[in-house]
Design an enzyme around this catalytic site. Sequence first.
Site, PDB file in Angstrom:
ATOM      1  N   ASP A   7      -7.491  -2.169   3.559  1.00  0.00           N
ATOM      2  CA  ASP A   7      -7.446  -2.637   4.946  1.00  0.00           C
ATOM      3  C   ASP A   7      -8.386  -3.836   5.046  1.00  0.00           C
ATOM      4  O   ASP A   7      -8.902  -4.335   4.023  1.00  0.00           O
ATOM      5  CB  ASP A   7      -7.768  -1.502   5.938  1.00  0.00           C
ATOM      6  CG  ASP A   7      -9.246  -1.154   6.020  1.00  0.00           C
ATOM      7  OD1 ASP A   7     -10.050  -1.687   5.217  1.00  0.00           O
ATOM      8  OD2 ASP A   7      -9.617  -0.348   6.894  1.00  0.00           O
ATOM      9  N   HIS A   8      -8.640  -4.291   6.265  1.00  0.00           N
ATOM     10  CA  HIS A   8      -9.485  -5.485   6.448  1.00  0.00           C
ATOM     11  C   HIS A   8     -10.893  -5.280   5.904  1.00  0.00           C
ATOM     12  O   HIS A   8     -11.499  -6.216   5.388  1.00  0.00           O
ATOM     13  CB  HIS A   8      -9.530  -5.865   7.933  1.00  0.00           C
ATOM     14  CG  HIS A   8      -9.893  -4.735   8.840  1.00  0.00           C
ATOM     15  ND1 HIS A   8      -9.047  -3.654   9.056  1.00  0.00           N
ATOM     16  CD2 HIS A   8     -11.010  -4.489   9.571  1.00  0.00           C
ATOM     17  CE1 HIS A   8      -9.624  -2.806   9.882  1.00  0.00           C
ATOM     18  NE2 HIS A   8     -10.819  -3.278  10.210  1.00  0.00           N
ATOM     19  N   CYS A  64     -11.070   0.579   1.667  1.00  0.00           N
ATOM     20  CA  CYS A  64     -11.287   0.302   3.088  1.00  0.00           C
ATOM     21  C   CYS A  64     -12.788   0.063   3.255  1.00  0.00           C
ATOM     22  O   CYS A  64     -13.498  -0.119   2.260  1.00  0.00           O
ATOM     23  CB  CYS A  64     -10.744   1.404   3.993  1.00  0.00           C
ATOM     24  SG  CYS A  64     -11.546   3.007   3.887  1.00  0.00           S
ATOM     25  N   GLY A  65     -13.282   0.040   4.464  1.00  0.00           N
ATOM     26  CA  GLY A  65     -14.696  -0.278   4.661  1.00  0.00           C
ATOM     27  C   GLY A  65     -15.609   0.715   3.956  1.00  0.00           C
ATOM     28  O   GLY A  65     -16.520   0.335   3.211  1.00  0.00           O
ATOM     29  N   THR A  66     -15.342   1.984   4.182  1.00  0.00           N
ATOM     30  CA  THR A  66     -16.150   3.038   3.556  1.00  0.00           C
ATOM     31  C   THR A  66     -15.460   3.688   2.370  1.00  0.00           C
ATOM     32  O   THR A  66     -16.118   4.373   1.578  1.00  0.00           O
ATOM     33  CB  THR A  66     -16.409   4.164   4.574  1.00  0.00           C
ATOM     34  OG1 THR A  66     -15.128   4.652   5.012  1.00  0.00           O
ATOM     35  CG2 THR A  66     -17.221   3.671   5.766  1.00  0.00           C
ATOM     36  N   GLY A  67     -14.155   3.547   2.290  1.00  0.00           N
ATOM     37  CA  GLY A  67     -13.362   4.287   1.299  1.00  0.00           C
ATOM     38  C   GLY A  67     -12.976   5.667   1.790  1.00  0.00           C
ATOM     39  O   GLY A  67     -12.179   6.358   1.150  1.00  0.00           O
ATOM     40  N   ILE A  68     -13.523   6.055   2.929  1.00  0.00           N
ATOM     41  CA  ILE A  68     -13.313   7.437   3.401  1.00  0.00           C
ATOM     42  C   ILE A  68     -11.941   7.610   4.051  1.00  0.00           C
ATOM     43  O   ILE A  68     -11.155   8.480   3.657  1.00  0.00           O
ATOM     44  CB  ILE A  68     -14.444   7.863   4.366  1.00  0.00           C
ATOM     45  CG1 ILE A  68     -15.785   7.898   3.629  1.00  0.00           C
ATOM     46  CG2 ILE A  68     -14.143   9.248   4.955  1.00  0.00           C
ATOM     47  CD1 ILE A  68     -16.991   8.123   4.532  1.00  0.00           C
ATOM     48  N   GLY A  69     -11.632   6.785   5.052  1.00  0.00           N
ATOM     49  CA  GLY A  69     -10.357   6.947   5.768  1.00  0.00           C
ATOM     50  C   GLY A  69      -9.167   6.823   4.833  1.00  0.00           C
ATOM     51  O   GLY A  69      -8.211   7.611   4.902  1.00  0.00           O
ATOM     52  N   HIS A  97     -12.002  15.381 -15.398  1.00  0.00           N
ATOM     53  CA  HIS A  97     -11.879  16.735 -14.838  1.00  0.00           C
ATOM     54  C   HIS A  97     -10.731  16.886 -13.839  1.00  0.00           C
ATOM     55  O   HIS A  97     -10.107  17.940 -13.774  1.00  0.00           O
ATOM     56  CB  HIS A  97     -13.175  17.138 -14.120  1.00  0.00           C
ATOM     57  CG  HIS A  97     -14.345  17.289 -15.026  1.00  0.00           C
ATOM     58  ND1 HIS A  97     -15.448  18.053 -14.704  1.00  0.00           N
ATOM     59  CD2 HIS A  97     -14.612  16.781 -16.260  1.00  0.00           C
ATOM     60  CE1 HIS A  97     -16.337  18.001 -15.687  1.00  0.00           C
ATOM     61  NE2 HIS A  97     -15.853  17.230 -16.645  1.00  0.00           N
ATOM     62  N   ARG A 132      -9.001  24.452 -18.822  1.00  0.00           N
ATOM     63  CA  ARG A 132      -9.651  24.860 -17.571  1.00  0.00           C
ATOM     64  C   ARG A 132      -9.442  23.812 -16.476  1.00  0.00           C
ATOM     65  O   ARG A 132      -9.271  24.148 -15.303  1.00  0.00           O
ATOM     66  CB  ARG A 132     -11.134  25.172 -17.787  1.00  0.00           C
ATOM     67  CG  ARG A 132     -12.020  23.986 -18.098  1.00  0.00           C
ATOM     68  CD  ARG A 132     -13.450  24.456 -18.387  1.00  0.00           C
ATOM     69  NE  ARG A 132     -14.417  23.370 -18.415  1.00  0.00           N
ATOM     70  CZ  ARG A 132     -14.563  22.502 -19.418  1.00  0.00           C
ATOM     71  NH1 ARG A 132     -13.772  22.568 -20.477  1.00  0.00           N
ATOM     72  NH2 ARG A 132     -15.492  21.563 -19.369  1.00  0.00           N
ATOM     73  N   HIS A 133      -9.401  22.564 -16.871  1.00  0.00           N
ATOM     74  CA  HIS A 133      -9.175  21.513 -15.872  1.00  0.00           C
ATOM     75  C   HIS A 133      -7.719  21.487 -15.425  1.00  0.00           C
ATOM     76  O   HIS A 133      -7.429  21.302 -14.249  1.00  0.00           O
ATOM     77  CB  HIS A 133      -9.622  20.156 -16.421  1.00  0.00           C
ATOM     78  CG  HIS A 133     -11.105  20.092 -16.653  1.00  0.00           C
ATOM     79  ND1 HIS A 133     -12.016  20.465 -15.678  1.00  0.00           N
ATOM     80  CD2 HIS A 133     -11.837  19.732 -17.742  1.00  0.00           C
ATOM     81  CE1 HIS A 133     -13.244  20.324 -16.162  1.00  0.00           C
ATOM     82  NE2 HIS A 133     -13.161  19.894 -17.420  1.00  0.00           N
TER      83      HIS A 133
HETATM   84  C1  RB5 Z   1     -12.394  -0.253   9.705  1.00  0.00           C
HETATM   85  O1  RB5 Z   1     -13.306  -0.781  10.623  1.00  0.00           O
HETATM   86  C2  RB5 Z   1     -12.974   0.999   9.055  1.00  0.00           C
HETATM   87  O2  RB5 Z   1     -12.986   2.038   9.964  1.00  0.00           O
HETATM   88  C3  RB5 Z   1     -12.178   1.357   7.829  1.00  0.00           C
HETATM   89  O3  RB5 Z   1     -12.184   0.280   6.946  1.00  0.00           O
HETATM   90  C4  RB5 Z   1     -12.680   2.545   7.027  1.00  0.00           C
HETATM   91  O4  RB5 Z   1     -14.027   2.440   6.752  1.00  0.00           O
HETATM   92  C5  RB5 Z   1     -12.301   3.861   7.561  1.00  0.00           C
HETATM   93  O5  RB5 Z   1     -12.609   4.912   7.012  1.00  0.00           O
END
Ligand code: RB5
Length: 142
Positions: A7-8, A64-69, A97, A132-133
């Site tokens: 994403d951006h 993405c910004g955090t990689g989380i979403g 693993h 196991r893995h």
């Molecule tokens: C975008 O602002 C941000 O929310 C997205 O890149 C990401 O970090 C979401 O998890």
Amino acid sequence: MIAVACDHGGYALKQEILKHLEKRGLEYRDFGCDSEAAVDYPVYARKVTDAITAGQCEKGILICGTGIGISITANKVKGIRAALCTDCFTAEATRLHNDANVLALGGRVVGPGLALKIVDTFLDTPFSNEERHKRRISMIEN
Ligand code: RB5
């Protein structure tokens, strides 16, 4: 073939990663986005997971910004094992693993130097193939 999308918040790092893959002579498909204009990360996560589940690409890289979403979204898809990595140890371990098929990175978290090492570690480490893995991976999905 490696599927790559962002994403951006991950656009700048994606450009570095694409240059790096080119330098290494690795084939990739860039599924966007194409600028730092705001977009919705689930759309881009799905482009990469679709390419993998359709058999067009073996591995994916999502940023993405955090990689989380983007990793949460990818992990909703059957057959996708996305690992959010901020260091080389976890990038290696998740291949050995978990046989992770998607690497997620936070473009606002890791700098390009570390990110490229993480990418190399992820791409160059094979699955251990240990029983196991394999058993544990088979228990993730039913
Ligand atoms: C975008 O602002 C941000 O929310 C997205 O890149 C990401 O970090 C979401 O998890």
